[in-house]
Write a protein that holds these residues in place. Sequence first.
Motif, short mmCIF file in Angstrom:
data_model
loop_
_atom_site.label_atom_id
_atom_site.label_comp_id
_atom_site.label_asym_id
_atom_site.label_seq_id
_atom_site.Cartn_x
_atom_site.Cartn_y
_atom_site.Cartn_z
N UNK A 38 -5.91 1.99 -6.08
CA UNK A 38 -5.15 1.16 -7.14
C UNK A 38 -3.81 2.09 -7.03
N UNK A 39 -2.79 1.16 -6.95
CA UNK A 39 -1.57 1.96 -6.85
C UNK A 39 -0.52 0.88 -7.48
N UNK A 40 0.59 1.45 -7.29
CA UNK A 40 2.01 0.88 -8.00
C UNK A 40 3.10 1.26 -7.14
N UNK A 82 7.85 7.74 -0.73
CA UNK A 82 9.30 7.46 -1.03
C UNK A 82 9.83 6.74 0.23
N UNK A 83 10.47 5.77 -0.16
CA UNK A 83 11.30 4.70 0.84
C UNK A 83 12.75 4.70 0.66
N UNK A 84 13.63 4.73 1.34
CA UNK A 84 15.10 4.41 1.19
C UNK A 84 15.34 3.43 2.20
N UNK A 85 15.97 2.06 1.73
CA UNK A 85 16.12 1.15 2.44
C UNK A 85 17.72 0.68 2.38
N UNK A 128 6.13 5.12 -4.56
CA UNK A 128 4.92 4.70 -4.55
C UNK A 128 3.80 5.81 -5.11
N UNK A 129 2.80 5.47 -5.94
CA UNK A 129 1.81 6.23 -6.24
C UNK A 129 0.52 5.52 -6.29
N UNK A 177 0.95 -1.07 0.01
CA UNK A 177 0.10 0.05 -0.11
C UNK A 177 1.02 1.17 -0.14
N UNK A 178 0.57 2.17 -0.80
CA UNK A 178 1.56 3.45 -0.97
C UNK A 178 0.98 4.40 0.30
N UNK A 179 -0.03 4.15 0.74
CA UNK A 179 -0.36 4.91 2.07
C UNK A 179 0.34 4.46 3.08
N UNK A 180 0.53 3.23 3.41
CA UNK A 180 1.24 2.52 4.37
C UNK A 180 2.67 2.50 4.21
N UNK A 181 3.24 2.51 2.88
CA UNK A 181 4.71 2.94 2.64
C UNK A 181 5.01 4.29 3.38
#
Length: 470
Positions: A69-71, A421-424, A463-464, A32-36
């Motif tokens: 709907x996301x990616x 946006x996430x950085x791992x 994510x979007x 999920x983009x909102x969760x990300x």
Amino acid sequence: MQHKYLPLIIAAALSAMSAGANASGYRFGSQSVSAQGTADSNAAEANDATTIFYNPAGMSRLDGMQISAGATMVVPHSTFTDSGSTRFTHTPTGGTAASDYVPSQVTAPSFYLSKKLNDKWTVGMGMFVPYGTKITYGNTWTGRYALSDVKLESVTLNPSASFKLNEQHAFGFGIDAEFMKANLGQAVDVPGSVMALAGTPNAAALAKQIAQLGGNPALLGTAKDAHGANDGKDWGWGFNLGYLYTLDQNTRFGLTYRSSISHQLRGSTVWDFSKVTTDPIVNGVLQAASHKANSAALVALRTPETLSANVFHQFDAKWAGMADVTFVRHNRLGDLDIQFPGTAEGAEVIRQQWKNTVRVSLGGNYVYNDNLTLRAGLAYDESPVKNAELTHPALPDSDRMQYSFGANWKLNARSSIDLAYSFLDFKDAQINYTNACNPLATACTGNGETTRGTFKTHLSLIGLAYNYKF
């Protein structure tokens, strides 16, 4: 020899690494983009249809019909430094350095729909990518006898329902229909086998057989690697459960469970000895002597189950905080036994012996104005890999930190867009993996190689998603 890794890619797979995942093992962590945007700490928030994945009981909080709907695009960067990989003969494997072996980017889609039936019941459907990886080291890299390439694709359909008992208690459940498809490649150490046989009666017998068939035995000294490739796919079934306790209008607690899924990964294996030498007769004799024939492949495995506890609290009109702790039973993946039905070829055992892991995440929301909500979060995720001796090139995994931020922009009263946006940042992964078999053994399959080196990895997630309330 190849087929055996099918389970690996998919078992572990059951998760994702360098090429495409942000959770431990092969699991694709962001559904999920909102969760990300909160580093996946918001399961108890239950603010949109993506709660179907994180806690189906949260659908009880959603009105009308909603879709999301996301990616999520994964942009990985990984390097490998070899520190002395060897053949089963304890001589260097030779070959080239591994470079550009992860894709420039991969994208995982997701779709969720929820529909409130009445004051008690809400139903929904989720579609997401639970596991995945894509790594292409090439046919000449130093660790090619362990793996040349691997690709795992998966999708889960998750019909779900929630039941609201009263204002405090809500329950959710769902069925998981999971499809997996895997491809894997690996070099075959023909040169090492020829060197090991040199000066033995077996080598003389090979040369004599080649000469009798009209081939050139002298070409044995020029032998190059053969290659194996396999594929497999399977549907598996599982379930997920959720519970949401609402203490008051500002505070919620959640518990979620997602079951293990059993897979019988069935596919085929193709061995290619056509480029071992320039003489087809020599190639044919060498393939026959290797006992490697095109065949079916079978791997039985189970994905790990997860158990999560989470909390959400609205501090005031502007600020909200949240947290999640997820336990993953990765020890479902012990030693992998890959079988080749219909042949006399012995199975290959891949030593994994994964350990169970815990993921901890913290996050927060800030309402900037009526149209814009900002999010941020961080998470620590353990790797299931125990040590360098049990690290395989299909999963050069390690503990990692995730740093995320995101936003929700309301386009109007019914629709909104999520961005994240996430950085791992992964710890360096040491590998010192030895295959317990060798190409000359008849009771098992394997190259007997030892792959040694260090993987350095980091990746970005972008994510979007589009949300709409009917």
